[in-house]
Design a protein around this motif. Structure first.
Motif, PDB file in Angstrom:
ATOM      1  N   HIS A 188      -1.979   8.591  -0.655  1.00  0.00           N
ATOM      2  CA  HIS A 188      -1.819   8.351   0.779  1.00  0.00           C
ATOM      3  C   HIS A 188      -1.658   6.846   1.013  1.00  0.00           C
ATOM      4  CE1 HIS A 188      -3.686  12.319   1.839  1.00  0.00           C
ATOM      5  NE2 HIS A 188      -4.314  12.108   0.707  1.00  0.00           N
ATOM      6  N   CYS A 189      -1.233   6.470   2.207  1.00  0.00           N
ATOM      7  CA  CYS A 189      -1.292   5.079   2.643  1.00  0.00           C
ATOM      8  C   CYS A 189      -2.034   5.057   3.971  1.00  0.00           C
ATOM      9  CB  CYS A 189       0.098   4.463   2.778  1.00  0.00           C
ATOM     10  SG  CYS A 189       1.103   5.143   4.113  1.00  0.00           S
ATOM     11  N   SER A 190      -2.588   3.905   4.310  1.00  0.00           N
ATOM     12  CA  SER A 190      -3.323   3.804   5.573  1.00  0.00           C
ATOM     13  C   SER A 190      -2.382   3.729   6.773  1.00  0.00           C
ATOM     14  CB  SER A 190      -4.253   2.584   5.561  1.00  0.00           C
ATOM     15  OG  SER A 190      -3.512   1.381   5.486  1.00  0.00           O
ATOM     16  N   ALA A 191      -1.074   3.558   6.508  1.00  0.00           N
ATOM     17  CA  ALA A 191      -0.063   3.457   7.570  1.00  0.00           C
ATOM     18  C   ALA A 191      -0.382   2.318   8.529  1.00  0.00           C
ATOM     19  CB  ALA A 191       0.112   4.780   8.309  1.00  0.00           C
ATOM     20  N   THR A 192      -0.834   1.202   7.950  1.00  0.00           N
ATOM     21  CA  THR A 192      -1.107   0.000   8.723  1.00  0.00           C
ATOM     22  C   THR A 192      -0.116  -1.080   8.308  1.00  0.00           C
ATOM     23  OG1 THR A 192      -2.793  -0.614   7.079  1.00  0.00           O
ATOM     24  CG2 THR A 192      -3.553   0.504   9.077  1.00  0.00           C
ATOM     25  N   LYS A 193       0.122  -2.033   9.190  1.00  0.00           N
ATOM     26  CA  LYS A 193       1.115  -3.073   8.928  1.00  0.00           C
ATOM     27  C   LYS A 193       0.636  -4.058   7.861  1.00  0.00           C
ATOM     28  CE  LYS A 193       3.723  -2.923  13.163  1.00  0.00           C
ATOM     29  NZ  LYS A 193       4.304  -3.691  14.260  1.00  0.00           N
ATOM     30  N   ALA A 194       1.588  -4.517   7.064  1.00  0.00           N
ATOM     31  CA  ALA A 194       1.307  -5.409   5.941  1.00  0.00           C
ATOM     32  C   ALA A 194       0.688  -6.732   6.378  1.00  0.00           C
ATOM     33  CB  ALA A 194       2.593  -5.659   5.155  1.00  0.00           C
TER      34      ALA A 194
ATOM     35  N   HIS B   7     -11.218   9.466  -1.930  1.00  0.00           N
ATOM     36  CA  HIS B   7     -12.151   9.097  -2.995  1.00  0.00           C
ATOM     37  C   HIS B   7     -12.004   7.627  -3.383  1.00  0.00           C
ATOM     38  CE1 HIS B   7     -11.825  13.484  -3.259  1.00  0.00           C
ATOM     39  NE2 HIS B   7     -13.124  13.386  -3.501  1.00  0.00           N
ATOM     40  N   PHE B   8     -10.774   7.117  -3.275  1.00  0.00           N
ATOM     41  CA  PHE B   8     -10.506   5.714  -3.617  1.00  0.00           C
ATOM     42  C   PHE B   8      -9.637   5.082  -2.543  1.00  0.00           C
ATOM     43  CE2 PHE B   8     -11.137   7.939  -7.616  1.00  0.00           C
ATOM     44  CZ  PHE B   8     -12.078   7.130  -8.240  1.00  0.00           C
ATOM     45  N   TYR B   9      -9.861   3.778  -2.342  1.00  0.00           N
ATOM     46  CA  TYR B   9      -9.066   2.994  -1.393  1.00  0.00           C
ATOM     47  C   TYR B   9      -8.632   1.723  -2.105  1.00  0.00           C
ATOM     48  CZ  TYR B   9      -7.729   0.786   3.030  1.00  0.00           C
ATOM     49  OH  TYR B   9      -7.034   0.200   4.054  1.00  0.00           O
TER      50      TYR B   9
ATOM     51  N   ILE C  59      -6.390   9.389  -2.967  1.00  0.00           N
ATOM     52  CA  ILE C  59      -6.274   7.936  -3.112  1.00  0.00           C
ATOM     53  C   ILE C  59      -5.465   7.423  -1.933  1.00  0.00           C
ATOM     54  CG2 ILE C  59      -5.387   6.026  -4.502  1.00  0.00           C
ATOM     55  CD1 ILE C  59      -5.430   7.941  -6.918  1.00  0.00           C
ATOM     56  N   CYS C  60      -5.958   6.387  -1.287  1.00  0.00           N
ATOM     57  CA  CYS C  60      -5.226   5.765  -0.191  1.00  0.00           C
ATOM     58  C   CYS C  60      -5.052   4.286  -0.506  1.00  0.00           C
ATOM     59  CB  CYS C  60      -6.008   5.906   1.109  1.00  0.00           C
ATOM     60  SG  CYS C  60      -5.186   5.195   2.559  1.00  0.00           S
ATOM     61  N   TYR C  61      -3.857   3.761  -0.268  1.00  0.00           N
ATOM     62  CA  TYR C  61      -3.678   2.318  -0.409  1.00  0.00           C
ATOM     63  C   TYR C  61      -3.472   1.696   0.968  1.00  0.00           C
ATOM     64  CZ  TYR C  61       1.449   2.784  -0.108  1.00  0.00           C
ATOM     65  OH  TYR C  61       2.727   3.047   0.303  1.00  0.00           O
TER      66      TYR C  61
ATOM     67  N   CYS D 292       3.799   9.450   4.781  1.00  0.00           N
ATOM     68  CA  CYS D 292       2.762   8.986   3.871  1.00  0.00           C
ATOM     69  C   CYS D 292       2.958   9.583   2.475  1.00  0.00           C
ATOM     70  CB  CYS D 292       1.422   9.399   4.466  1.00  0.00           C
ATOM     71  SG  CYS D 292      -0.002   9.185   3.408  1.00  0.00           S
ATOM     72  N   PRO D 293       3.011   8.768   1.454  1.00  0.00           N
ATOM     73  CA  PRO D 293       2.582   7.388   1.327  1.00  0.00           C
ATOM     74  C   PRO D 293       3.707   6.354   1.381  1.00  0.00           C
ATOM     75  CG  PRO D 293       2.779   8.290  -0.857  1.00  0.00           C
ATOM     76  CD  PRO D 293       3.182   9.365   0.119  1.00  0.00           C
ATOM     77  N   CYS D 294       4.838   6.668   1.962  1.00  0.00           N
ATOM     78  CA  CYS D 294       5.936   5.710   2.173  1.00  0.00           C
ATOM     79  C   CYS D 294       6.742   5.414   0.904  1.00  0.00           C
ATOM     80  CB  CYS D 294       5.441   4.411   2.814  1.00  0.00           C
ATOM     81  SG  CYS D 294       4.717   4.700   4.434  1.00  0.00           S
TER      82      CYS D 294
END
Length: 143
Positions: free
Chosen positions: A9-15, A39-41, A71-73, A131-133
């Motif tokens: 996944h991604c947090s879908a927040t701006k860089a 579970h992980f970020y 997993i989310c980045y 997501c995850p882009c």
């Protein structure tokens, strides 16, 4: 529990904006969860944070949580609001998880969208989210 899936996944927040693991926890608690659903970020600087014990079922992909690791980045959206990704730490983490959980399928959250036209493929027009882009299936997670 049996693990057979790793969902990215991604947090879908701006860089250009920070979204810390504490921000993630607040966001998920506001949505009624008992903490982060992943579970992980992975932070933009590459730090890998454990946000939920693997033994605990996640809350990140409805219908797939019981048998998966989430997993989310941080990020996923460019400063201009377009999908964007960063992957080095993600590759490292997924490779390590595949050692502990061999045979797991690795996919993106969008790949779990319903196959609305029934052709056996999840196509971009069927994605519930972007997501995850990036296309997780094109990444090399083995050494």
């Amino acid at each position: 529990r049996v693990i057979n899936l790793i969902v990215v996944h991604c947090s879908a927040t701006k860089a250009d904006r920070d979204f810390t693991e504490q921000d993630l926890e607040v966001c998920h608690r506001r949505r009624g969860m008992n903490g982060p659903g992943y579970h992980f970020y992975i932070r933009k600087n590459g730090d890998i944070k454990t946000t939920r014990p693997i033994e605990k079922i996640g809350a990140h992909a409805r219908g797939y949580n019981a048998q998966s690791i989430g997993i989310c980045y941080e990020g996923g959206i460019s400063e201009r609001g377009r999908p964007e990704d960063t992957k080095h730490s993600l590759r490292v983490l997924v490779r390590a998880l595949l050692v502990d959980y061999p045979g797991c399928k690795v996919c993106g959250h969008r790949d779990l969208s319903p196959d609305l036209n029934g052709n056996g493929e999840i196509e971009p027009e069927e994605w519930v989210k972007q997501c995850p882009c990036f296309d997780v299936s094109k990444e090399k997670y083995s050494k």
